[in-house]
Design a protein around this motif. Structure first.
Motif, PDB file in Angstrom:
ATOM      1  N   ILE A 289       0.847  -1.182   0.000  1.00  0.00           N
ATOM      2  CA  ILE A 289       0.000   0.000   0.000  1.00  0.00           C
ATOM      3  C   ILE A 289       0.888   1.238   0.000  1.00  0.00           C
ATOM      4  N   GLY A 290       0.602   2.200  -0.905  1.00  0.00           N
ATOM      5  CA  GLY A 290       1.390   3.419  -0.961  1.00  0.00           C
ATOM      6  C   GLY A 290       2.638   3.241  -1.808  1.00  0.00           C
ATOM      7  N   GLU A 291       3.371   4.309  -1.932  1.00  0.00           N
ATOM      8  CA  GLU A 291       4.589   4.286  -2.730  1.00  0.00           C
ATOM      9  C   GLU A 291       5.736   3.652  -1.956  1.00  0.00           C
ATOM     10  N   GLN A 292       6.595   2.986  -2.702  1.00  0.00           N
ATOM     11  CA  GLN A 292       7.795   2.395  -2.105  1.00  0.00           C
ATOM     12  C   GLN A 292       8.971   3.340  -2.294  1.00  0.00           C
ATOM     13  N   THR A 293       9.766   3.431  -1.260  1.00  0.00           N
ATOM     14  CA  THR A 293      10.967   4.247  -1.346  1.00  0.00           C
ATOM     15  C   THR A 293      11.999   3.531  -2.207  1.00  0.00           C
ATOM     16  N   PRO A 294      12.951   4.279  -2.778  1.00  0.00           N
ATOM     17  CA  PRO A 294      14.011   3.625  -3.564  1.00  0.00           C
ATOM     18  C   PRO A 294      14.741   2.542  -2.763  1.00  0.00           C
ATOM     19  N   ARG A 295      14.925   2.778  -1.457  1.00  0.00           N
ATOM     20  CA  ARG A 295      15.619   1.787  -0.637  1.00  0.00           C
ATOM     21  C   ARG A 295      14.800   0.507  -0.513  1.00  0.00           C
ATOM     22  N   GLN A 296      13.471   0.655  -0.351  1.00  0.00           N
ATOM     23  CA  GLN A 296      12.611  -0.524  -0.265  1.00  0.00           C
ATOM     24  C   GLN A 296      12.608  -1.300  -1.582  1.00  0.00           C
ATOM     25  N   MET A 297      12.550  -0.568  -2.693  1.00  0.00           N
ATOM     26  CA  MET A 297      12.548  -1.230  -3.997  1.00  0.00           C
ATOM     27  C   MET A 297      13.865  -1.971  -4.239  1.00  0.00           C
ATOM     28  N   GLU A 298      14.989  -1.367  -3.843  1.00  0.00           N
ATOM     29  CA  GLU A 298      16.281  -2.024  -3.997  1.00  0.00           C
ATOM     30  C   GLU A 298      16.372  -3.263  -3.125  1.00  0.00           C
ATOM     31  N   SER A 299      15.817  -3.187  -1.906  1.00  0.00           N
ATOM     32  CA  SER A 299      15.816  -4.343  -1.008  1.00  0.00           C
ATOM     33  C   SER A 299      15.014  -5.499  -1.607  1.00  0.00           C
ATOM     34  N   ILE A 300      13.862  -5.188  -2.192  1.00  0.00           N
ATOM     35  CA  ILE A 300      13.030  -6.231  -2.805  1.00  0.00           C
ATOM     36  C   ILE A 300      13.750  -6.848  -4.004  1.00  0.00           C
ATOM     37  N   ARG A 301      14.373  -5.988  -4.821  1.00  0.00           N
ATOM     38  CA  ARG A 301      15.109  -6.516  -5.979  1.00  0.00           C
ATOM     39  C   ARG A 301      16.256  -7.426  -5.544  1.00  0.00           C
ATOM     40  N   SER A 302      16.955  -7.021  -4.486  1.00  0.00           N
ATOM     41  CA  SER A 302      18.067  -7.832  -3.983  1.00  0.00           C
ATOM     42  C   SER A 302      17.568  -9.186  -3.483  1.00  0.00           C
ATOM     43  N   LYS A 303      16.462  -9.180  -2.748  1.00  0.00           N
ATOM     44  CA  LYS A 303      15.900 -10.439  -2.245  1.00  0.00           C
ATOM     45  C   LYS A 303      15.441 -11.330  -3.396  1.00  0.00           C
TER      46      LYS A 303
END
Length: 375
Positions: free
Chosen positions: A272-286
């Motif tokens: 829900i809501g926008e993801q921060t660049p840090r959150q998006m990078e964490s998801i991509r890394s996982k």
């Protein structure tokens, strides 16, 4: 289930031969006669009835030299790639502090197990398969069969540990991550449990000398279980079934469940809501790590499936030992199972940029030395 489940057993033939020394053909009218034609494997046995008439049943495994050379090249290449690749993986993680994550420590443990099987088991068993003569002594007969089970148990249990670590990290992100102490304890548990499961091979495998028609002898490395020799023992069969369940069926079910849940969380959920660049990078890394491990597990399942299918068929249909080209069929099945140890470094290099950079450094170092020595 030893990793060299000999086509050489031929059920009755080999087991009959192992009792050869206990029978006195000169004094016992029901003595078993046994012979092996050297240098290639022609096994024959028959019952010496009172009429002194012996009926021989032969089963010949005689590869031409050019085919032996092809198989030697195929197995030799696999051993070199597996050993070299896994040693590089170990060096990359241990030489770089940033690479010493929980997942990578487990990958080092996996590489240690894969290196063991490629160096301490495959070469010796392959040599045994070609000439059906165990030339490495009683002690190494035990060690080789012990290492075969030890390495596969350590590999599978490590893959399960990685899947559970990823599952907890992604499904329960607020829980504290596993530390160094917990990681080392799990690694120790993996090796202790693997040693325990592999111990029957160390205890019960032995060697025996089989007479050859020309007056020589051929040495076999086989399982002498308490309730019978290899191929006749109920304990061996039970041990094999337990191993198949513990090292293939249960691990695949567990890893299939954990990675399916992880996949639905990482690729199927919407925040829900926008993801921060840090959150998006964490998801991509996982996602990258999970994708890499899913490929590793899939390759493992594919490589070992024919081996387990062969085991089931050989127990349900013992006559397959007499089929044409069964020796080379088994060599192909055995090669595929053992080749699993060389694919993991390739997968890390393909799907992980840090491992890829580590491999580039190693290869550039050797290429630099070669250019220096051979301008």
């Amino acid at each position: 289930m030893d990793l060299f489940d000999p086509v050489l057993d031929f059920e009755g033939e080999l087991n009959a031969s192992l009792r050869y020394g206990a029978l006195d053909a000169a004094n016992d009218s029901t003595a078993l006669d046994y012979a092996v034609d050297a240098p290639n494997a022609t096994f024959a046995f028959g019952l010496n009835a009172s009429s002194n008439e012996t009926k021989w049943v032969e089963n010949e495994y005689n590869l031409p030299l050019w085919r032996e050379l092809i198989w030697s090249f195929v197995f030799g290449s696999m051993v070199l790639v597996a050993t070299g690749g896994n040693l590089i993986v170990i060096w990359i993680v241990m030489a770089n502090r940033r690479m010493r994550t929980v997942t990578n420590i487990f990958l080092v443990n996996l590489s240690v197990a894969d290196t063991m099987v490629s160096t301490l088991n495959v070469v010796f068993n392959f040599t045994y398969m070609l000439n059906l003569h165990w030339q490495f002594g009683l002690v190494y007969c035990k060690i080789s069969q012990f290492v075969s089970i030890l390495s596969i148990c350590a590999s599978v249990f490590t893959l399960m540990a990685i899947s559970f670590d990823r599952y907890v990290a992604i499904m329960y992100p607020l829980r504290p991550r596993m530390g160094w102490k917990g990681t080392i304890l799990i690694v120790v548990w993996i090796w202790v449990s693997s040693i325990f499961i592999s111990m029957p091979n160390m205890l019960f495998y032995t060697t025996a000398a089989l007479p050859i028609k020309d007056g020589g002898e051929r040495i076999v490395c086989y399982g002498a279980w308490p309730d019978g020799d290899q191929g006749e023992s109920h304990l061996e069969y039970a041990h094999t079934v337990i191993l198949m369940v513990l090292t293939y069926i249960v691990p695949l079910l567990c890893m299939g469940y954990t990675y399916a849940r992880i996949g639905m969380t990482l690729w199927g959920s919407r925040t829900i809501g926008e993801q921060t660049p840090r959150q998006m990078e964490s998801i991509r890394s996982k996602r990258k790590v999970v994708k890499m491990m899913i490929v590793v597990v899939t390759i493992f399942a594919v490589c070992w499936l024919p081996y387990h299918v062969y085991f089931i068929l050989s127990n349900v249909m013992p006559e397959i030992a007499f089929w044409s080209y069964i020796q080379e069929t088994y060599l192909a099945i055995y090669w595929l199972a053992m080749s699993n140890s060389m694919y993991n470094p390739m997968i890390y290099c393909w799907l992980n940029s840090r491992f890829r950079n580590g491999f580039k450094k190693v290869f550039s170092f050797f290429l630099h030395d070669l250019r220096y020595e051979w301008p």
